[in-house]
Design a protein around this motif. Structure first.
Motif, short mmCIF file in Angstrom:
data_model
loop_
_atom_site.label_atom_id
_atom_site.label_comp_id
_atom_site.label_asym_id
_atom_site.label_seq_id
_atom_site.Cartn_x
_atom_site.Cartn_y
_atom_site.Cartn_z
N ALA A 97 -19.57 -2.65 -8.00
CA ALA A 97 -19.20 -1.71 -6.95
C ALA A 97 -18.16 -2.35 -6.03
CB ALA A 97 -20.43 -1.29 -6.15
N GLU A 98 -17.05 -1.65 -5.83
CA GLU A 98 -15.93 -2.19 -5.05
C GLU A 98 -15.29 -1.10 -4.20
OE1 GLU A 98 -12.99 -4.11 -7.44
OE2 GLU A 98 -14.44 -4.97 -8.85
N VAL A 99 -14.41 -1.54 -3.31
CA VAL A 99 -13.50 -0.68 -2.56
C VAL A 99 -12.09 -0.97 -3.06
CG1 VAL A 99 -12.62 -0.08 -0.26
CG2 VAL A 99 -15.04 -0.69 -0.56
N ALA A 100 -11.22 0.02 -3.04
CA ALA A 100 -9.83 -0.20 -3.45
C ALA A 100 -8.89 0.59 -2.55
CB ALA A 100 -9.61 0.22 -4.90
N VAL A 101 -7.65 0.14 -2.48
CA VAL A 101 -6.60 0.86 -1.77
C VAL A 101 -5.51 1.24 -2.77
CG1 VAL A 101 -7.06 -0.34 0.40
CG2 VAL A 101 -5.31 -1.24 -1.15
N ILE A 102 -4.74 2.26 -2.41
CA ILE A 102 -3.56 2.67 -3.17
C ILE A 102 -2.36 2.53 -2.25
CG2 ILE A 102 -2.43 4.50 -4.48
CD1 ILE A 102 -5.14 5.72 -5.02
N THR A 103 -1.30 1.93 -2.76
CA THR A 103 -0.11 1.68 -1.94
C THR A 103 1.02 2.65 -2.28
OG1 THR A 103 1.04 0.16 -3.45
CG2 THR A 103 -0.71 -0.78 -2.06
N ASP A 104 2.01 2.65 -1.38
CA ASP A 104 3.30 3.23 -1.73
C ASP A 104 4.15 2.10 -2.29
OD1 ASP A 104 4.02 1.72 0.50
OD2 ASP A 104 4.54 3.44 1.75
#
Length: 326
Positions: free
Chosen positions: A140-147
Motif C-alpha cells: 500500500a502506497e501513495v503516489a503523485v502525478i506530475t506535469d
C-alpha cells in the motif's frame, strides 16, 4: 477536484467525480482522457474545476452514479512509473528479510526504480498470478502525478509540478525478487502490473493533511476483511515527494503524466500495523523466530483506502482478489 478514468478505449474516459464519490460527469468536452488533460493542464484545469463546482451544486443532465468497478487506472497507460522506497523502517526490514544490510547512503539518497507502466490496473481488477509459490504480496502506497518536469529541477521547485495524488497497490512477487536483484539489474519479473485508486485528487482537495511534500492520513490495508495495518503516510517518510521528483529528474526531464510512488508506507511505531505481508513476516521472524503470515493465495481479498478526518473515503478503495490468469 476529483477525477477518474472510466473504462473505455485503451486510455479510459475522463470523468469529474463528486467529493462524496457518489456521482460523476463526463469531461470529454474538456479533455477525452486524463493524459490529454495533463498534457494541457494549465488550460484544462480551470474548465475541469468549473465542471466539478457545477457537479457539487446540483444534478447535471449527463451525470451518472459513480461506480468504482467501472474505473480503469487513472492513467491506464502511463509514460513513466517511478516508485521510491521512502520509508526507511520498511527498507531496513525487507532487506533484513533477504539477508542484506541497508547502506548508510539510503538515509540521504532516495531509492527509486523504474516500473512497468504499459499496463496499469483499475481498482477492482484482479491480482493475476500464475503461481501462488511466487510469494504474492500487496504494497500500500501513495503516489503523485506530475506535469512536465525539467531536468535538474530543485526540490524547492519540484513540488510545483505535482498535479494529482492517488493510492497504489504495488504488487510484489517476493520469492522472485532475491534471484532477480542478485543479477544487479533491478526488478522486472518480480513486479507485475500495479493497481491504483478509483480517483485522483488535486492537492487543494486534501486541506491541511497535505503539506506540499507528504500526505498526513493513515493508509488503511485490509486482508480478507481484517485490518492489516494503518500507518500514517506522513509520518516517517524520509523523503518527501518534491525530493523524490527532483531525484528522478536529476539527469532527464519527466513528461506530463509521470507517476512517482512513495514506496510501502511504514511507521517506526509497529502498533500501527504494516502495509505489506513481507514486513509483518519479518517482524514475526524477529519476535518469534519464524514467520507465520502466509503470502497471498487465490481467493484472498486486499483492500487499500484512506479516510479523511471525518471518516469519508478520499480516493475510493482499491479492492482486489488474487486469481490465476484468465
Amino acid at each position: 477536484m476529483k477525477l477518474a478514468s472510466l473504462k473505455g478505449g485503451r486510455d479510459g474516459r475522463l470523468h469529474v467525480v463528486s467529493r462524496d464519490l457518489c456521482r460523476c460527469v463526463p469531461a470529454a468536452a474538456v479533455a477525452p482522457t486524463l493524459q490529454a488533460a495533463l498534457d494541457a493542464w494549465d488550460s484544462c484545469a480551470p474548465h475541469l474545476r468549473a465542471l466539478a463546482a457545477a457537479l457539487e451544486r446540483g444534478p447535471l443532465p449527463d451525470e451518472v452514479p459513480f461506480d468504482p468497478a467501472m474505473c480503469a487506472a487513472p492513467l491506464p497507460r502511463a509514460y513513466q512509473w517511478a516508485d521510491a522506497s521512502a520509508y526507511l523502517s520498511h527498507v531496513a526490514l525487507v532487506r533484513q528479510a533477504r539477508g542484506a544490510e541497508m547502506p548508510d547512503s539510503f538515509r540521504h539518497d532516495p531509492l527509486l526504480y523504474q516500473g512497468g507502466s504499459d499496463t496499469m490496473l483499475g481498482p477492482r481488477d484482479p491480482i493475476a498470478a500464475a503461481d501462488e509459490a511466487w510469494g504474492i504480496d500487496f504494497e500500500a502506497e501513495v503516489a503523485v502525478i506530475t506535469d512536465d518536469v525539467p531536468p535538474g529541477v530543485s526540490p524547492q521547485d519540484a513540488g510545483g509540478h505535482i498535479r494529482l495524488l492517488m493510492l497504489v497497490n504495488d504488487v510484489s512477487l517476493r520469492h522472485l525478487i532475491p534471484a532477480e536483484l542478485a543479477k544487479g539489474f533491478g526488478f522486472f519479473q518480480s513486479k507485475p502490473p500495479t493497481a491504483f485508486s478509483p480517483v485522483v485528487v488535486t492537492p487543494d482537495e486534501l486541506g491541511e493533511a497535505w503539506d506540499g511534500a507528504r500526505l498526513h492520513h493513515p493508509l488503511r490495508s485490509h486482508l480478507n476483511g481484517a485490518l492489516f495495518g494503518a500507518p500514517d503516510a506522513g509520518t516517517d517518510m524520509a523523503f518527501g515527494f518534491p525530493e523524490l521528483i527532483a531525484h528522478a529528474a536529476r539527469t532527464r526531464p519527466l513528461g506530463a503524466g509521470c507517476i512517482v510512488g512513495s514506496g510501502t508506507v511504514a511507521n517506526h511505531d509497529r502498533t500501527r500495523g504494516s502495509s505489506c505481508i513481507a514486513e509483518r513476516r519479518m517482524l514475526e521472524q524477529l519476535a518469534d523466530g519464524a514467520a507465520r503470515t502466509p503470502f497471498l493465495r487465490y481467493g484472498d481479498r486486499v483492500r487499500i483506502e484512506m479516510l479523511d478526518a471525518d471518516g469519508a473515503s478520499i480516493f475510493g478503495a482499491i479492492e482486489q482478489t488474487v486469481e490465476p490468469p484468465r
